[in-house]
Design a protein around this motif. Structure first.
Motif, mmCIF file in Angstrom:
data_model
loop_
_atom_site.group_PDB
_atom_site.id
_atom_site.type_symbol
_atom_site.label_atom_id
_atom_site.label_comp_id
_atom_site.label_asym_id
_atom_site.label_seq_id
_atom_site.Cartn_x
_atom_site.Cartn_y
_atom_site.Cartn_z
ATOM 1 N N GLY A 25 37.483 51.666 29.142
ATOM 2 C CA GLY A 25 36.660 51.840 30.328
ATOM 3 C C GLY A 25 37.419 51.845 31.633
ATOM 4 N N TYR A 26 38.738 51.649 31.580
ATOM 5 C CA TYR A 26 39.570 51.678 32.789
ATOM 6 C C TYR A 26 39.076 50.672 33.829
ATOM 7 N N TRP A 27 38.861 49.447 33.395
ATOM 8 C CA TRP A 27 38.405 48.398 34.305
ATOM 9 C C TRP A 27 39.583 47.585 34.825
ATOM 10 N N GLY A 28 39.461 47.126 36.056
ATOM 11 C CA GLY A 28 40.446 46.246 36.655
ATOM 12 C C GLY A 28 39.762 45.100 37.365
ATOM 13 N N ILE A 29 40.359 43.941 37.289
ATOM 14 C CA ILE A 29 39.824 42.754 37.954
ATOM 15 C C ILE A 29 40.937 42.164 38.814
ATOM 16 N N GLN A 30 40.656 42.020 40.110
ATOM 17 C CA GLN A 30 41.610 41.425 41.035
ATOM 18 C C GLN A 30 41.203 39.977 41.284
ATOM 19 N N LEU A 31 42.155 39.075 41.052
ATOM 20 C CA LEU A 31 41.903 37.644 41.264
ATOM 21 C C LEU A 31 42.859 37.086 42.308
ATOM 22 N N ASP A 32 42.370 36.108 43.036
ATOM 23 C CA ASP A 32 43.225 35.357 43.953
ATOM 24 C C ASP A 32 44.214 34.571 43.094
ATOM 25 N N GLY A 33 45.499 34.697 43.365
ATOM 26 C CA GLY A 33 46.521 34.040 42.560
ATOM 27 C C GLY A 33 46.477 32.522 42.626
ATOM 28 N N ALA A 34 46.008 31.968 43.719
ATOM 29 C CA ALA A 34 45.993 30.514 43.891
ATOM 30 C C ALA A 34 44.695 29.879 43.405
ATOM 31 N N THR A 35 43.565 30.530 43.673
ATOM 32 C CA THR A 35 42.265 29.925 43.349
ATOM 33 C C THR A 35 41.617 30.503 42.099
ATOM 34 N N GLY A 36 42.025 31.694 41.704
ATOM 35 C CA GLY A 36 41.389 32.363 40.573
ATOM 36 C C GLY A 36 40.074 33.020 40.940
ATOM 37 N N GLU A 37 39.733 32.991 42.216
ATOM 38 C CA GLU A 37 38.483 33.603 42.680
ATOM 39 C C GLU A 37 38.542 35.117 42.502
ATOM 40 N N VAL A 38 37.406 35.697 42.124
ATOM 41 C CA VAL A 38 37.321 37.155 41.955
ATOM 42 C C VAL A 38 37.361 37.807 43.333
ATOM 43 N N LEU A 39 38.331 38.679 43.517
ATOM 44 C CA LEU A 39 38.444 39.415 44.774
ATOM 45 C C LEU A 39 37.784 40.787 44.673
ATOM 46 N N HIS A 40 37.890 41.388 43.472
ATOM 47 C CA HIS A 40 37.322 42.736 43.310
ATOM 48 C C HIS A 40 37.261 43.090 41.828
ATOM 49 N N ILE A 41 36.177 43.756 41.436
ATOM 50 C CA ILE A 41 36.062 44.351 40.107
ATOM 51 C C ILE A 41 35.989 45.852 40.337
ATOM 52 N N GLU A 42 36.827 46.590 39.647
ATOM 53 C CA GLU A 42 36.928 48.020 39.926
ATOM 54 C C GLU A 42 36.966 48.861 38.657
ATOM 55 N N ARG A 43 36.470 50.067 38.776
ATOM 56 C CA ARG A 43 36.670 51.092 37.763
ATOM 57 C C ARG A 43 37.900 51.854 38.220
#
Length: 190
Positions: A112-130
């Motif tokens: 599905g070509y999915w990507g998930i961007q996380l904050d390196g320090a907190t693990g918080e979701v920054l962005h979910i992308e196709r």
């Protein structure tokens, strides 16, 4: 050899190149359309306003000593995948893109070509992308065929070789279609 014989030989060669050029073009026009359109889209991916390639988000810190371990971030990314994208599938990780200067880690998944961007320090979701740029890149180089047919690189090799050799052939025959008549005219003027 008489001038007429030389001219006839050159004209025959030009007709031969024209035929190769025409037949090859007709057979491979679809391949060339895919390569051309995908190449144009890839050229514009960073200037597409996030349509083709999402902007890399910024995390809270760029100091790696404050980051969570990669395996913990991976576990968080898998949880986000299951919660936000698909609870049924087991995602196959394609790559991890660590961006220390952005304070962010991207987890890119195969299906599905999915990507998930996380904050390196907190693990918080920054962005979910196709990740449309990955799909376009796979179309451009032919690896999408291996992905669809579950083969091991052979179709990409075939696709890339055919389009590469055809482009080379077009360069040679196209040059002769341009240069051949000029050469004939010059010889006739002598």
């Amino acid at each position: 050899m008489s001038p007429n014989h030389v001219r006839a030989k050159q004209a025959k060669l030009i007709r031969y190149f024209r035929k190769i050029h025409r037949v090859t073009g007709l057979l491979l026009v679809v391949f060339f359309l895919f390569v051309a359109v995908s190449g144009i889209l890839l050229t514009w991916k960073k200037n597409s306003g996030g349509l083709i390639l999402a902007e890399s988000q910024t995390g809270t810190t760029t100091r790696l000593s404050e980051w969570l371990p990669i395996d913990s971030l991976h576990t968080l990314a898998l949880r986000v995948y299951h919660d936000s994208i698909s609870a049924e599938s087991v995602p196959e990780l394609s790559k991890i893109d660590v961006r220390p200067n952005k304070g962010m880690v991207k987890f890119v998944f195969e299906d599905g070509y999915w990507g998930i961007q996380l904050d390196g320090a907190t693990g918080e979701v920054l962005h979910i992308e196709r990740r449309w740029s990955d799909l376009i890149e796979n179309i451009h180089d032919g690896s999408v065929l291996d992905h669809w047919f579950r083969t091991d690189g052979g179709l990409k090799l075939f696709y890339s070789s055919i389009t590469g050799f055809a482009l080379l052939l077009f360069c040679v025959t196209g040059f002769w279609l341009w240069y051949g008549p000029k050469r004939m005219r010059r010889r006739m003027e002598r």
